[in-house]
Design an enzyme around this catalytic site. Structure first.
Site, PDB file in Angstrom:
ATOM      1  N   GLU A  42       0.851  -1.110  -0.094  1.00 55.55           N
ATOM      2  CA  GLU A  42       0.007   0.222  -0.104  1.00 55.55           C
ATOM      3  C   GLU A  42       1.058   1.191   0.194  1.00 55.55           C
ATOM      4  O   GLU A  42       1.946   1.293   0.733  1.00 55.55           O
ATOM      5  CB  GLU A  42      -0.812   0.120   1.287  1.00 55.55           C
ATOM      6  N   ARG A 267       4.170 -12.479   9.945  1.00 52.84           N
ATOM      7  CA  ARG A 267       4.961 -11.060  10.026  1.00 52.84           C
ATOM      8  C   ARG A 267       6.215 -11.209  10.619  1.00 52.84           C
ATOM      9  O   ARG A 267       6.550 -12.146  11.600  1.00 52.84           O
ATOM     10  CB  ARG A 267       4.104 -10.257  10.599  1.00 52.84           C
ATOM     11  N   LYS A 277       4.203   1.095   9.715  1.00 56.09           N
ATOM     12  CA  LYS A 277       4.397   2.279   8.845  1.00 56.09           C
ATOM     13  C   LYS A 277       3.794   3.257   9.675  1.00 56.09           C
ATOM     14  O   LYS A 277       4.616   4.579   9.322  1.00 56.09           O
ATOM     15  CB  LYS A 277       3.779   2.036   7.520  1.00 56.09           C
TER      16      LYS A 277
HETATM   17  P1  ATP Z   1       2.641  -1.856   8.108  1.00 56.01           P
HETATM   18  O1  ATP Z   1       1.877  -2.895   9.255  1.00 56.01           O
HETATM   19  O2  ATP Z   1       3.897  -1.719   8.401  1.00 56.01           O
HETATM   20  O3  ATP Z   1       1.698  -0.674   7.736  1.00 56.01           O
HETATM   21  P2  ATP Z   1       1.170  -3.393   6.026  1.00 56.01           P
HETATM   22  O4  ATP Z   1       0.836  -4.670   5.838  1.00 56.01           O
HETATM   23  O5  ATP Z   1      -0.056  -2.504   6.177  1.00 56.01           O
HETATM   24  O6  ATP Z   1       2.376  -3.086   6.969  1.00 56.01           O
HETATM   25  P3  ATP Z   1       1.553  -3.201   3.137  1.00 56.01           P
HETATM   26  O7  ATP Z   1       1.955  -2.098   2.351  1.00 56.01           O
HETATM   27  O8  ATP Z   1      -0.114  -3.680   2.959  1.00 56.01           O
HETATM   28  O9  ATP Z   1       2.018  -2.891   4.504  1.00 56.01           O
HETATM   29  O10 ATP Z   1       2.356  -4.516   2.982  1.00 56.01           O
HETATM   30  C1  ATP Z   1       2.783  -5.030   1.691  1.00 56.01           C
HETATM   31  C2  ATP Z   1       3.015  -6.601   2.039  1.00 56.01           C
HETATM   32  O11 ATP Z   1       4.217  -6.862   2.888  1.00 56.01           O
HETATM   33  C3  ATP Z   1       1.769  -7.117   2.485  1.00 56.01           C
HETATM   34  O12 ATP Z   1       1.689  -8.517   1.548  1.00 56.01           O
HETATM   35  C4  ATP Z   1       2.272  -7.462   3.739  1.00 56.01           C
HETATM   36  O13 ATP Z   1       1.502  -8.557   4.244  1.00 56.01           O
HETATM   37  C5  ATP Z   1       3.553  -7.596   3.962  1.00 56.01           C
HETATM   38  N1  ATP Z   1       4.400  -7.311   5.143  1.00 56.01           N
HETATM   39  C6  ATP Z   1       4.038  -6.138   5.798  1.00 56.01           C
HETATM   40  N2  ATP Z   1       5.046  -6.065   6.930  1.00 56.01           N
HETATM   41  C7  ATP Z   1       5.154  -7.158   7.146  1.00 56.01           C
HETATM   42  C8  ATP Z   1       6.069  -8.103   8.108  1.00 56.01           C
HETATM   43  N3  ATP Z   1       6.310  -7.469   9.144  1.00 56.01           N
HETATM   44  N4  ATP Z   1       6.373  -9.263   8.053  1.00 56.01           N
HETATM   45  C9  ATP Z   1       5.896  -9.911   6.662  1.00 56.01           C
HETATM   46  N5  ATP Z   1       5.531  -9.302   5.644  1.00 56.01           N
HETATM   47  C10 ATP Z   1       4.923  -7.825   6.127  1.00 56.01           C
HETATM   48 MG    MG Z   2      -1.524  -3.827   4.590  1.00 57.90          MG
END
Ligand code: ATP
Ligand code: MG
Length: 564
Positions: A42, A267, A277
């Site tokens: 995102e 995660r 983020k």
């Molecule tokens: P954040 O909690 O940092 O905002 P998010 O899941 O909202 O993370 P996205 O941009 O949606 O951020 O993530 C893109 C991809 O990266 C998704 O498939 C998500 O599952 C994966 N991802 C995000 N954080 C992690 C993590 N800590 N470990 C493994 N994969 C992750």
């Molecule tokens: Mg997300």
């Protein structure tokens, strides 16, 4: 723990359950042997080390099975800064070493198709326009133990729903006044299935579609369909989406479109590290760090600036593997992977981040000798260089003790040590300041030990220390980092309470002259001190170094054990 012999690929990959699922699918022919994954960020922040795990997994599995991996921006949520984030994400994924070829997509590319599918579900009697407010929707949703209540608008006719949904799109209704909802089951034990919202009214400019839309699809409606449009076979995501899988399956089944298999993994969590983020954005906005690329940030841009390498990060990601339960990984494991890579590639130089003056009393005034030094003992092709030696030097304060503890074999009064690549020297005395602190160490050298070689009498020394010639040394700024957080902040308390006040310490270092003019990003090992990376803040007169990671300090361990 699985090990990978070589950083670049040749060794067999550690087994993981996602690979096993793909192998099974390839045997059963579920997707005709096709493997197509995607990384779906995102664009609402910079990528962090947790994203690296997902990137390595998605692109890595595609590579391994001769498949493809798309980069897709999940931009269903319009917001202003997205363009900066999109650019940073592109840069970071490339830097990590992965290539999406011509397959970079945006969820917003599919808004027309998603709209058409919403209309299809209305026609099939499976979606309705609801006039409840967000708060009322929440009230109607029920609790884990009680079923929800049907919306009073649930039984609108197909014609009325089609008309209202069209008028939502045309902007006839205020923001938040209506939603399009899926008609599934308000009594489902899974909350995600209790008539979830598909579209909301939101007048916000989108970074790609501008003002074309005033209704936007919810992530849960868009995500599975985007995967379907792109022909994704294995839709790999983190565990918190496990409960959403039945909904994603419901949508593709009821729309009668390609059905990707969602697979969830854990995660990445790292000790003393924040991987959210939203919270990282807060650190940037409130000025706790200098920006998204502050070298203390767990972002890929911060790590890059600090001197972390893509190879080291990929090695770490392959070592941690994937699992079905969330855990926490020691930050030290990341540092070990980094050291392993840096050891192979970093040029060695001599430098001190805590210098103390040394005068060699019997060395001729004004004489300078060029000593041969090895650039990288791990890589003969890196060659050698000349390092100037003269009467006045700097050594590390830690390499001298006036009163040496047991087992301390470095310089101390009466003790002889080797100055690396130079000479054996013996400490003859010290000069102290008014406060009684040693400010200068005096030594004599043995000319028969030139190059640091054993003299004809076969005399041995127990320690070799590094040095820089005072007259030739560059003054550099050394930025020494520790973790940004002291401990793992709980969800409840203000996470900034646990910020480490000592996460950045700035020192004036003395560095051998060979580093002069090195480009930002150049990696060095300051021998016996740590790995350092030239920062973009460097000027021709004053290099700035970020400490990437410390070397394992065996003496520190001995001393700790002695104190215990
Ligand atoms: P954040 O909690 O940092 O905002 P998010 O899941 O909202 O993370 P996205 O941009 O949606 O951020 O993530 C893109 C991809 O990266 C998704 O498939 C998500 O599952 C994966 N991802 C995000 N954080 C992690 C993590 N800590 N470990 C493994 N994969 C992750
Ligand atoms: Mg997300």
């Amino acid at each position: 723990m699985p090990t990978e012999g070589a950083i670049e690929g040749a060794a067999p990959k550690p087994s993981n359950f996602i690979r096993d699922i793909i192998l099974e699918d390839n045997v059963s022919g579920k997707y005709g042997g096709r493997v197509h994954t995607r990384f779906p960020p995102e664009p609402n922040g910079y990528l962090h080390i947790g994203h690296a795990k997902s990137i390595c997994l998605n692109f890595g599995l595609a590579q391994e099975f001769g498949g493809k991996c798309n980069l897709r921006f999940d931009d269903t949520n319009p917001s202003k800064e997205e363009v900066e984030y999109v650019e940073s994400i592109i840069e970071d994924v490339k830097w990590l070493g992965f290539d999406w070829e011509d397959r970079m997509f945006y969820a917003s590319d599919y808004f027309d198709q998603l709209y058409a599918w919403a209309v299809q579900l209305i026609r099939q009697g499976q979606a309705f326009v609801c006039d409840l407010t967000a708060e009322q929707i929440r009230e109607y949703r029920g609790t884990p133990t009680e079923p929800g209540k049907n919306s009073p608008y649930r039984d609108r006719s197909v014609e009325e729903n089609l008309d209202l949904f069209e008028r939502m799109r045309l902007g006839e209704f205020p923001d938040g006044s209506r939603t399009l909802r899926t008609k599934i089951d308000m009594a489902s034990p899974n909350f995600n299935m209790r008539d979830p919202v598909m579209y909301r009214i939101l007048r916000a400019e989108h970074h790609r579609t501008g003002n074309k839309w005033c209704i936007y699809p919810m992530y849960d409606f868009a995500h599975g369909e985007c995967d379907s449009i792109e022909g994704i076979t294995h839709s790999i995501c983190t565990l918190e989406f496990e409960d959403h899988r039945p909904l994603y399956d419901w949508y593709v089944e009821n729309l009668g479109i390609h059905h990707p298999q969602q697979i969830e993994f854990d995660r990445l969590n790292l000790t003393s590290t924040m991987l959210s983020k939203r919270k990282l954005l807060m650190l940037v906005q409130k000025g706790f760090v200098s920006g998204w690329d502050d070298p203390r940030m767990p972002t890929l841009s911060g790590m890059r600036r600090r001197g972390y390498t893509p190879e080291g990060i990929r090695l770490f990601c392959s070592r941690i593997g994937v699992s079905k339960t969330n855990g926490i990984i020691e930050f030290a494991l990341l540092e070990n992977s980094l050291r392993e890579d840096l050891n192979r590639r970093a040029l060695r130089v001599m430098a001190s981040v805590d210098p103390i003056r040394v005068v060699i009393d019997n060395y001729p005034d004004g004489q300078v000798e060029e000593m041969d030094a090895v650039n990288n003992p791990e890589d003969e092709s890196a060659g050698t260089r000349k390092v100037p030696f003269s009467k006045v030097l700097y050594i590390d304060r830690d390499d001298f003790r006036e009163n040496p503890p047991k087992q301390y074999f470095r310089l101390s009064p009466g003790r002889e040590v080797r100055l690396r690549y130079a000479y054996f020297v013996t400490c003859t005395g010290v000069v102290k300041d008014a406060a009684g602190e040693v400010v200068e160490v005096h030594c004599t050298y043995d000319p028969a030990t030139r190059g640091g070689n054993t003299p004809p009498d076969g005399r041995k020394v127990k320690s070799t220390i590094h040095w820089v010639s005072a007259a030739h040394a560059l003054d550099a700024e050394a930025r020494l980092y520790e973790n940004l957080f002291l401990e793992d902040a709980g969800e409840e308390k203000d996470f900034t309470d646990t910020l480490n006040p000592k996460s950045l310490e700035v020192r004036t270092a003395k560095v051998e002259p060979s580093v002069k003019g090195a480009a930002p990003g150049t990696l060095y090992q300051f021998e016996r001190v740590g790995y350092f990376c030239v920062d973009k803040d460097s000027t021709p007169d004053k290099p700035v170094f970020n400490r990437t990671v410390q070397l394992r300090d065996t003496w520190a361990k001995i001393e700790k054990a002695q104190k215990a």
